[in-house]
Design an enzyme around this catalytic site. Structure first.
Site, PDB file in Angstrom:
ATOM      1  CG  LEU A 161      -2.037  -0.796   1.187  1.00 50.06           C
ATOM      2  CD1 LEU A 161      -2.712  -0.758   2.722  1.00 50.06           C
ATOM      3  CD2 LEU A 161      -3.164  -0.675   0.003  1.00 50.06           C
ATOM      4  CG  ASP A 162       0.422   4.359  -2.902  1.00 49.33           C
ATOM      5  OD1 ASP A 162       1.246   3.728  -3.281  1.00 49.33           O
ATOM      6  OD2 ASP A 162      -0.398   5.182  -3.478  1.00 49.33           O
ATOM      7  CE  LYS A 163       5.934   8.082   4.844  1.00 50.35           C
ATOM      8  NZ  LYS A 163       7.357   8.763   5.007  1.00 50.35           N
TER       9      LYS A 163
END
Length: 270
Positions: free
Chosen positions: A62-64
C-alpha cells in the site's frame, strides 16, 4: 528520541499460523524510505516478538499515505500462495475514496495505461503509447454534492493507479497533495450555522490522503478461510463521512444504498 510513529499501534484484523492481516495507518511506509521515519515492521516490532516480525513477508503493498487492510505472510509457503492470488487477479480489493466534483454516473471503468514521470521520481502519469495496462472499476456510494464517496476496485495493481485514474475521469481525490489538492476538509464549509469560540481555531475533519483500502475478498475456489478481511476506517475518516452525511442537502439519502452507511461506519463487509 522516540518518533511519533513509533508510538502508533497497528490494529490486528486477523492472524493464524500463516498470515497476519493488519489495518495499516496512513503515513506509515511498508518499506524503509528516505524520511527516516519508522516503517511498518518497526511498528510491529513493538507488538510482537522480534523473531516473529523478522519472519514476516510482504504479499502486496500500500502507498505510504494510504491506510487500510494489508496482508503479510508468516512463512514462504504462505507468501507464495497468497502472492499468486494477487498476481493472477483473483483478489478483489475495494477502496473507499472521498473525491471532489459532481459524479454524473453511478459506476464506471477507467482504462488508461500508466508510466512513471521521467523527471519526477515517484510520480505516475497516463501514457497511452508507452504505459502499462491499468484498469480501475468504481461505484458511487454517496453523493454529497461537491464531494462524493466511491468504492473503487483496481483490476490491475499499478503504482498510484487510483490516484491517477480518478482525476483522469474528473473525480480527483478530495485530498491528495501529489496529484491534486492539499486543502483539508473543514466542517465550516458544510455546516451552515458553524461557529467557533472567539479564540478557538477550527480543526480539520481530515487532512490526509482520502484513500482507504477497506476490504479484500478471496474467491471461493482459492480455498482460503476466512475469505474476506475488512479494515475499519480511522477516527477522522469515519467522522468526515458522518459529517458529510449529516450536513449535505440530501441528508442520509445521499447514500444510494442506505445500508452502506451503517456498514461502513461499523466496519462491515460491503
Amino acid at each position: 528520541m522516540m518518533s511519533k510513529m513509533s508510538k502508533t499501534k497497528v490494529e490486528i484484523i486477523y492472524q493464524d499460523s500463516d498470515i497476519l492481516v493488519i489495518n495499516k495507518p496512513s503515513g506509515v511506509s511498508v518499506t524503509a524510505d528516505r524520511s527516516g521515519e519508522d516503517e511498518l515492521l518497526d511498528l510491529l516490532a513493538g507488538q510482537f516478538e522480534k523473531q516473529a516480525v523478522d519472519e514476516l513477508r510482504l504479499v502486496h503493498r500500500l502507498d505510504k499515505d494510504t491506510s487500510g487492510v494489508m496482508l503479510l505472510a508468516k512463512n514462504i509457503d504462505a507468501q507464495r500462495k497468497f502472492s499468486a492470488c494477487f498476481e493472477t487477479k483473483q483478489v478483489k480489493k475495494t477502496y473507499l475514496v472521498l473525491v471532489q466534483g459532481m459524479v454524473s454516473e453511478i459506476q464506471g471503468t477507467i482504462s488508461a495505461p500508466l508510466s512513471p514521470v521521467s523527471k519526477k521520481p515517484g510520480l505516475m502519469r497516463v501514457d497511452k503509447h508507452g504505459g502499462k495496462e491499468a484498469v480501475t472499476d468504481w461505484q458511487l456510494l454517496a453523493d454529497f454534492g461537491a464531494i462524493a464517496l466511491l468504492a473503487v476496485s483496481p483490476v490491475t495493481g499499478r503504482t498510484h493507479q487510483i490516484r491517477v485514474h480518478l482525476p483522469r475521469a474528473g473525480m480527483p481525490l478530495l485530498i491528495d497533495p501529489m496529484y491534486g489538492s492539499s486543502s483539508p476538509l473543514l466542517l465550516s464549509d458544510h455546516k451552515a450555522d458553524y461557529k467557533l469560540g472567539k479564540f478557538d481555531e477550527e480543526k480539520p475533519l481530515i487532512e490526509r490522503l482520502t484513500l482507504h483500502a477497506y476490504q479484500i475478498v478471496f474467491p471461493t475456489e482459492a480455498g482460503i478461510q476466512p475469505d474476506c478481511f475488512v479494515a475499519p476506517l480511522d477516527k477522522k475518516f469515519k467522522a468526515s463521512i458522518k459529517m458529510l452525511t449529516k450536513y449535505n442537502p440530501k441528508g442520509p439519502a445521499a447514500f444510494l444504498n442506505p445500508d452502506d452507511f451503517e456498514k461502513i461506519i461499523n466496519g462491515k463487509k460491503i
